[in-house]
Scaffold this active site. Sequence first.
Site, PDB file in Angstrom:
ATOM      1  N   GLU A  73      -9.083   4.449  -1.779  1.00 22.48           N
ATOM      2  CA  GLU A  73      -7.890   4.107  -2.556  1.00 22.48           C
ATOM      3  C   GLU A  73      -8.251   3.433  -3.880  1.00 22.48           C
ATOM      4  O   GLU A  73      -9.349   2.901  -4.052  1.00 22.48           O
ATOM      5  CB  GLU A  73      -6.969   3.163  -1.763  1.00 22.48           C
ATOM      6  N   ARG A  97      -7.106   4.324  13.673  1.00 19.54           N
ATOM      7  CA  ARG A  97      -6.136   5.419  13.862  1.00 19.54           C
ATOM      8  C   ARG A  97      -5.523   5.433  15.251  1.00 19.54           C
ATOM      9  O   ARG A  97      -4.369   5.848  15.420  1.00 19.54           O
ATOM     10  CB  ARG A  97      -6.816   6.770  13.601  1.00 19.54           C
ATOM     11  N   HIS A 151      -3.038  14.096   1.170  1.00 15.67           N
ATOM     12  CA  HIS A 151      -3.276  13.221   2.323  1.00 15.67           C
ATOM     13  C   HIS A 151      -2.042  13.195   3.227  1.00 15.67           C
ATOM     14  O   HIS A 151      -2.155  13.280   4.454  1.00 15.67           O
ATOM     15  CB  HIS A 151      -3.619  11.810   1.839  1.00 15.67           C
ATOM     16  N   ASP A 165       0.833  -1.201   0.000  1.00 15.42           N
ATOM     17  CA  ASP A 165       0.000   0.000   0.000  1.00 15.42           C
ATOM     18  C   ASP A 165       0.866   1.249   0.000  1.00 15.42           C
ATOM     19  O   ASP A 165       1.661   1.469   0.915  1.00 15.42           O
ATOM     20  CB  ASP A 165      -0.930  -0.016   1.218  1.00 15.42           C
ATOM     21  N   GLU A 209     -10.033   4.364   4.120  1.00 13.96           N
ATOM     22  CA  GLU A 209      -9.142   5.086   3.216  1.00 13.96           C
ATOM     23  C   GLU A 209      -9.623   4.853   1.787  1.00 13.96           C
ATOM     24  O   GLU A 209      -9.756   3.707   1.348  1.00 13.96           O
ATOM     25  CB  GLU A 209      -7.681   4.634   3.393  1.00 13.96           C
ATOM     26  N   GLU A 230      -9.109  13.009   8.108  1.00 15.10           N
ATOM     27  CA  GLU A 230      -8.955  14.342   7.530  1.00 15.10           C
ATOM     28  C   GLU A 230     -10.266  15.142   7.595  1.00 15.10           C
ATOM     29  O   GLU A 230     -10.259  16.317   7.921  1.00 15.10           O
ATOM     30  CB  GLU A 230      -8.487  14.219   6.073  1.00 15.10           C
ATOM     31  N   GLN A 270      -3.016   2.649  15.305  1.00 21.34           N
ATOM     32  CA  GLN A 270      -1.919   3.100  14.426  1.00 21.34           C
ATOM     33  C   GLN A 270      -1.010   4.097  15.143  1.00 21.34           C
ATOM     34  O   GLN A 270       0.220   4.002  15.065  1.00 21.34           O
ATOM     35  CB  GLN A 270      -2.531   3.731  13.170  1.00 21.34           C
ATOM     36  N   ASP A 321      -8.693   0.706   2.517  1.00 19.15           N
ATOM     37  CA  ASP A 321      -7.682   0.272   3.488  1.00 19.15           C
ATOM     38  C   ASP A 321      -8.145   0.717   4.877  1.00 19.15           C
ATOM     39  O   ASP A 321      -7.663   1.708   5.421  1.00 19.15           O
ATOM     40  CB  ASP A 321      -6.338   0.909   3.101  1.00 19.15           C
ATOM     41  N   THR A 326      -9.395  -5.482   4.582  1.00 16.46           N
ATOM     42  CA  THR A 326      -9.256  -4.564   3.452  1.00 16.46           C
ATOM     43  C   THR A 326     -10.358  -4.942   2.472  1.00 16.46           C
ATOM     44  O   THR A 326     -10.508  -6.126   2.150  1.00 16.46           O
ATOM     45  CB  THR A 326      -7.878  -4.706   2.769  1.00 16.46           C
ATOM     46  N   LYS A 379      -4.087  -1.996  10.499  1.00 15.10           N
ATOM     47  CA  LYS A 379      -4.569  -2.150   9.128  1.00 15.10           C
ATOM     48  C   LYS A 379      -4.666  -3.605   8.680  1.00 15.10           C
ATOM     49  O   LYS A 379      -5.017  -3.851   7.524  1.00 15.10           O
ATOM     50  CB  LYS A 379      -3.645  -1.373   8.165  1.00 15.10           C
TER      51      LYS A 379
END
Length: 446
Positions: free
Chosen positions: A218, A254, A147, A140, A216, A391, A257, A250, A274, A270
């Site tokens: 993607e 957070r 971002h 990834d 996410e 975000e 993470q 993905d 997925t 993660k």
Amino acid sequence: MSSGNTNETHDPKLRSWVDAANDGKSDFPLQNLPLGVFRRAGKSDDFRGGVAIGDQILDLAAAVRANIFSGDAAEAAAIASAPTLNELMGADPGLASSLRLALSRVLREGSAQEGRARACLVPMKDAEMGIPATIGDFTDFFSSVFHATNTGGMFRPDNPLLPNYKHVPIAYHGRASSIRVGTSTAPQAFPRPVGQTKPADAPGPLFGPSKRLDYELEVGLWIGRGNTLGSRIGIAEAESHVFGVNLLNDWSARDIQGWEYQPLGPFLAKNFATTISPWIVTLEALAPYRTAAFARPEGDPQPMAYLDSERNRAMGGLDLQLEVLLLTPKMRAAGAAPVRLSASNFKDSYWTIAQFVAHHTVGGCNLQAGDLLGSGTQSGPTRDQYGSMLELSWGGKNPIELPNGETRTFLEDGDTLILKGACEREGFVRIGFGDAAGTVLPALPI
Ligand code: MN
């Protein structure tokens, strides 16, 4: 076939005898012809290759038995009848191209094969979609500078972008075993992950369900022909090693993470799920929508020689419109439609598909047919283009207001998150990617 080159199969005047392919709204007009694997829902048959056309799937195994194709197209259809598309992906790209041309001719209005091909159709509503390939490895990337700047700025307001970003395509090696297909009609359901977190105001780490579960937005890139260990794929050849493109979420915890990612990058944050969309749009189908690579602002470094070519600069980008929608349990109960959270475009990616492949292999790493590369979260420059809740809610500080009065900072149990994608260009037919969808279940009891 090299990018940017269109042929008979892209002709916007072509119509299919499958009516739903011609309504101007379907993601799967005759000019698209994406590949996936499917079986009849509720059956335990092997998955097999199929092609999306309107609201139908052309069963490639049935088409082979009905002798609908000849020559290279028949060979391609036979190997694509397998439970996964790895063999077709790993073959000479000319084989898939022959199949595309034959499919276009068989499925178009006036085809002498209509009667025999009609008997090979399965309605999408009666089908279950599978993972299109055995995915050996999943990598990834982190290719949106917007971002990277947004998320970096939350942790390092004075220094949002690390000094390597504009020189080296950043990525992490992800987890292939937890990748699943999910769509808005059959979302991938997975339990909220559990793990260690360390809130800033806590004296030490805590253990429990993630409180900052995110998505996410993607793009997935599927490797076609691989390279042998110890060799490399140069940028000039890179796109000939890419089979096609789909959508990828993905999912990211957070808070897990934030505590675990230094020094080796994401791990449990993660690896729990997925979600991908089931249909792979081939690079050939995408030829009309190729565009210049992202224009680097004045003062940014130019890519090193192994990541640069005239062709990549001129045509390395892909004008792929992306969209995120959310359906909360309350909206579902009220019969309301999912609401759009944001929309962005893959053409704003700082790094291109060819640069991903050239960089991945430059040290001799081998890619294999069916390997999956994620683009990284695709955010654009403005708030309505942010590709994650991290975000949109700016680290949870600014709740997202939904039309029904609900708010979100991160995903809640029962939320369904849907990704969509489509390519449009004047003079060509719009082609879509279908969707990728997943639903968050409550965490497993601890
Ligand atoms: Mn990602």
